[in-house]
Write a protein that holds these residues in place. Structure first.
Motif, PDB file in Angstrom:
ATOM      1  N   THR A 135      -5.265   6.218  -0.207  1.00 20.68           N
ATOM      2  CA  THR A 135      -4.509   4.985  -0.006  1.00 20.68           C
ATOM      3  C   THR A 135      -4.811   4.065  -1.184  1.00 20.68           C
ATOM      4  O   THR A 135      -5.976   3.874  -1.541  1.00 20.68           O
ATOM      5  CB  THR A 135      -4.921   4.290   1.309  1.00 20.68           C
ATOM      6  OG1 THR A 135      -4.814   5.222   2.376  1.00 20.68           O
ATOM      7  CG2 THR A 135      -4.036   3.088   1.589  1.00 20.68           C
ATOM      8  N   ARG A 183       4.356  -0.283   2.632  1.00 22.79           N
ATOM      9  CA  ARG A 183       3.229  -0.165   3.542  1.00 22.79           C
ATOM     10  C   ARG A 183       2.971   1.317   3.839  1.00 22.79           C
ATOM     11  O   ARG A 183       3.878   2.034   4.234  1.00 22.79           O
ATOM     12  CB  ARG A 183       3.520  -0.859   4.874  1.00 22.79           C
ATOM     13  CG  ARG A 183       3.626  -2.351   4.777  1.00 22.79           C
ATOM     14  CD  ARG A 183       2.244  -2.994   4.698  1.00 22.79           C
ATOM     15  NE  ARG A 183       2.351  -4.423   4.534  1.00 22.79           N
ATOM     16  CZ  ARG A 183       2.177  -5.054   3.383  1.00 22.79           C
ATOM     17  NH1 ARG A 183       1.875  -4.405   2.310  1.00 22.79           N
ATOM     18  NH2 ARG A 183       2.280  -6.355   3.319  1.00 22.79           N
ATOM     19  N   ALA A 184       1.749   1.730   3.657  1.00 26.95           N
ATOM     20  CA  ALA A 184       1.333   3.072   4.047  1.00 26.95           C
ATOM     21  C   ALA A 184       0.987   2.992   5.532  1.00 26.95           C
ATOM     22  O   ALA A 184       0.041   2.333   5.914  1.00 26.95           O
ATOM     23  CB  ALA A 184       0.135   3.503   3.223  1.00 26.95           C
ATOM     24  N   GLU A 185       1.793   3.647   6.352  1.00 23.96           N
ATOM     25  CA  GLU A 185       1.596   3.603   7.802  1.00 23.96           C
ATOM     26  C   GLU A 185       1.724   4.997   8.365  1.00 23.96           C
ATOM     27  O   GLU A 185       2.647   5.733   7.994  1.00 23.96           O
ATOM     28  CB  GLU A 185       2.621   2.685   8.454  1.00 23.96           C
ATOM     29  CG  GLU A 185       2.515   1.252   8.002  1.00 23.96           C
ATOM     30  CD  GLU A 185       3.581   0.352   8.595  1.00 23.96           C
ATOM     31  OE1 GLU A 185       4.440   0.866   9.341  1.00 23.96           O
ATOM     32  OE2 GLU A 185       3.557  -0.840   8.311  1.00 23.96           O
ATOM     33  N   ALA A 219      -0.491   9.519  -5.500  1.00 28.99           N
ATOM     34  CA  ALA A 219      -0.240   8.124  -5.115  1.00 28.99           C
ATOM     35  C   ALA A 219       0.286   7.314  -6.303  1.00 28.99           C
ATOM     36  O   ALA A 219       1.231   6.528  -6.160  1.00 28.99           O
ATOM     37  CB  ALA A 219      -1.517   7.492  -4.566  1.00 28.99           C
ATOM     38  N   ARG A 221      -6.200  12.330   1.852  1.00 29.07           N
ATOM     39  CA  ARG A 221      -5.262  11.213   1.725  1.00 29.07           C
ATOM     40  C   ARG A 221      -5.909  10.139   0.871  1.00 29.07           C
ATOM     41  O   ARG A 221      -7.070   9.783   1.070  1.00 29.07           O
ATOM     42  CB  ARG A 221      -4.916  10.647   3.096  1.00 29.07           C
ATOM     43  CG  ARG A 221      -3.918   9.490   3.023  1.00 29.07           C
ATOM     44  CD  ARG A 221      -3.655   8.907   4.384  1.00 29.07           C
ATOM     45  NE  ARG A 221      -4.841   8.174   4.821  1.00 29.07           N
ATOM     46  CZ  ARG A 221      -5.031   7.777   6.073  1.00 29.07           C
ATOM     47  NH1 ARG A 221      -4.176   8.052   7.007  1.00 29.07           N
ATOM     48  NH2 ARG A 221      -6.121   7.108   6.381  1.00 29.07           N
ATOM     49  N   THR A 257       0.830  -1.198   0.000  1.00 23.37           N
ATOM     50  CA  THR A 257       0.000   0.000   0.000  1.00 23.37           C
ATOM     51  C   THR A 257       0.866   1.249   0.000  1.00 23.37           C
ATOM     52  O   THR A 257       1.992   1.239   0.504  1.00 23.37           O
ATOM     53  CB  THR A 257      -0.925   0.045   1.242  1.00 23.37           C
ATOM     54  OG1 THR A 257      -0.131  -0.109   2.423  1.00 23.37           O
ATOM     55  CG2 THR A 257      -1.984  -1.026   1.191  1.00 23.37           C
ATOM     56  N   LEU A 258       0.331   2.311  -0.585  1.00 17.70           N
ATOM     57  CA  LEU A 258       0.976   3.618  -0.608  1.00 17.70           C
ATOM     58  C   LEU A 258      -0.066   4.701  -0.387  1.00 17.70           C
ATOM     59  O   LEU A 258      -1.243   4.514  -0.692  1.00 17.70           O
ATOM     60  CB  LEU A 258       1.656   3.881  -1.961  1.00 17.70           C
ATOM     61  CG  LEU A 258       2.888   3.076  -2.316  1.00 17.70           C
ATOM     62  CD1 LEU A 258       3.332   3.411  -3.740  1.00 17.70           C
ATOM     63  CD2 LEU A 258       4.007   3.347  -1.336  1.00 17.70           C
ATOM     64  N   PHE A 259       0.397   5.848   0.097  1.00 12.37           N
ATOM     65  CA  PHE A 259      -0.448   7.034   0.240  1.00 12.37           C
ATOM     66  C   PHE A 259      -0.152   8.029  -0.867  1.00 12.37           C
ATOM     67  O   PHE A 259       0.981   8.123  -1.342  1.00 12.37           O
ATOM     68  CB  PHE A 259      -0.135   7.797   1.537  1.00 12.37           C
ATOM     69  CG  PHE A 259      -0.614   7.157   2.798  1.00 12.37           C
ATOM     70  CD1 PHE A 259      -1.861   6.573   2.898  1.00 12.37           C
ATOM     71  CD2 PHE A 259       0.187   7.194   3.922  1.00 12.37           C
ATOM     72  CE1 PHE A 259      -2.299   6.021   4.092  1.00 12.37           C
ATOM     73  CE2 PHE A 259      -0.238   6.650   5.117  1.00 12.37           C
ATOM     74  CZ  PHE A 259      -1.478   6.061   5.200  1.00 12.37           C
ATOM     75  N   TRP A 281      -1.273  12.381  -1.407  1.00 10.64           N
ATOM     76  CA  TRP A 281      -1.785  13.497  -0.622  1.00 10.64           C
ATOM     77  C   TRP A 281      -2.200  14.669  -1.496  1.00 10.64           C
ATOM     78  O   TRP A 281      -1.623  14.875  -2.564  1.00 10.64           O
ATOM     79  CB  TRP A 281      -0.713  13.999   0.345  1.00 10.64           C
ATOM     80  CG  TRP A 281      -0.244  12.965   1.301  1.00 10.64           C
ATOM     81  CD1 TRP A 281       0.829  12.122   1.139  1.00 10.64           C
ATOM     82  CD2 TRP A 281      -0.824  12.616   2.546  1.00 10.64           C
ATOM     83  NE1 TRP A 281       0.951  11.292   2.219  1.00 10.64           N
ATOM     84  CE2 TRP A 281      -0.059  11.573   3.100  1.00 10.64           C
ATOM     85  CE3 TRP A 281      -1.917  13.101   3.249  1.00 10.64           C
ATOM     86  CZ2 TRP A 281      -0.348  11.006   4.333  1.00 10.64           C
ATOM     87  CZ3 TRP A 281      -2.211  12.517   4.481  1.00 10.64           C
ATOM     88  CH2 TRP A 281      -1.427  11.488   5.007  1.00 10.64           C
ATOM     89  N   ASN A 314       4.869   6.755   3.693  1.00 13.47           N
ATOM     90  CA  ASN A 314       5.015   5.533   2.909  1.00 13.47           C
ATOM     91  C   ASN A 314       6.319   4.894   3.344  1.00 13.47           C
ATOM     92  O   ASN A 314       7.355   5.524   3.328  1.00 13.47           O
ATOM     93  CB  ASN A 314       5.075   5.855   1.417  1.00 13.47           C
ATOM     94  CG  ASN A 314       3.745   6.322   0.867  1.00 13.47           C
ATOM     95  OD1 ASN A 314       2.719   5.737   1.159  1.00 13.47           O
ATOM     96  ND2 ASN A 314       3.754   7.387   0.096  1.00 13.47           N
ATOM     97  N   THR A 369       3.868   8.222  -6.963  1.00 16.92           N
ATOM     98  CA  THR A 369       4.732   7.588  -5.964  1.00 16.92           C
ATOM     99  C   THR A 369       4.949   6.118  -6.312  1.00 16.92           C
ATOM    100  O   THR A 369       6.067   5.603  -6.225  1.00 16.92           O
ATOM    101  CB  THR A 369       4.136   7.736  -4.550  1.00 16.92           C
ATOM    102  OG1 THR A 369       4.012   9.131  -4.246  1.00 16.92           O
ATOM    103  CG2 THR A 369       4.998   7.060  -3.500  1.00 16.92           C
TER     104      THR A 369
END
Length: 96
Positions: A77, A89-91, A35, A75, A6-8, A10, A95, A38
């Motif tokens: 995701t 991982r989007a956390e 996103a 945001r 997963t990625l974010f 913005w 990212n 990215t």
């Protein structure tokens, strides 16, 4: 679909326009574009239809947005796939 990560993405906007659906839709498109860019930069592909949007406003959020440009944050995701996607991982706000 193989193993995914997963990625974010913005987008930042004007909180005075938070109730303007057309404006927020534009911010969502911008966040999705961010996103995808990215993902491309990391050598993976966005999974079509996997996008989920969250809209945060500094006026009604427990999240500290004082340093966010405009204090309205969208945001996006997304799930990504490809070589190394399982490591993405989007956390929190990042990212990783």
């Amino acid at each position: 679909m193989g193993i995914t990560g997963t990625l974010f993405g913005w987008a930042f906007g004007d909180p005075a326009r938070e109730d303007d659906g057309t404006y927020v839709d534009g911010l969502q498109r911008e966040a999705l574009r961010n996103a995808r860019e990215t993902a491309e930069a990391k050598g993976v592909s966005a999974v079509a239809g996997s996008e989920v949007f969250t809209v945060l406003s500094g006026d009604d959020s427990l999240v500290e947005l004082d340093n966010a440009p405009g204090r309205l944050v969208v945001r996006c995701t997304i799930h990504v796939e490809g070589p190394g996607a399982e490591k993405l991982r989007a956390e929190g706000p990042m990212n990783g």
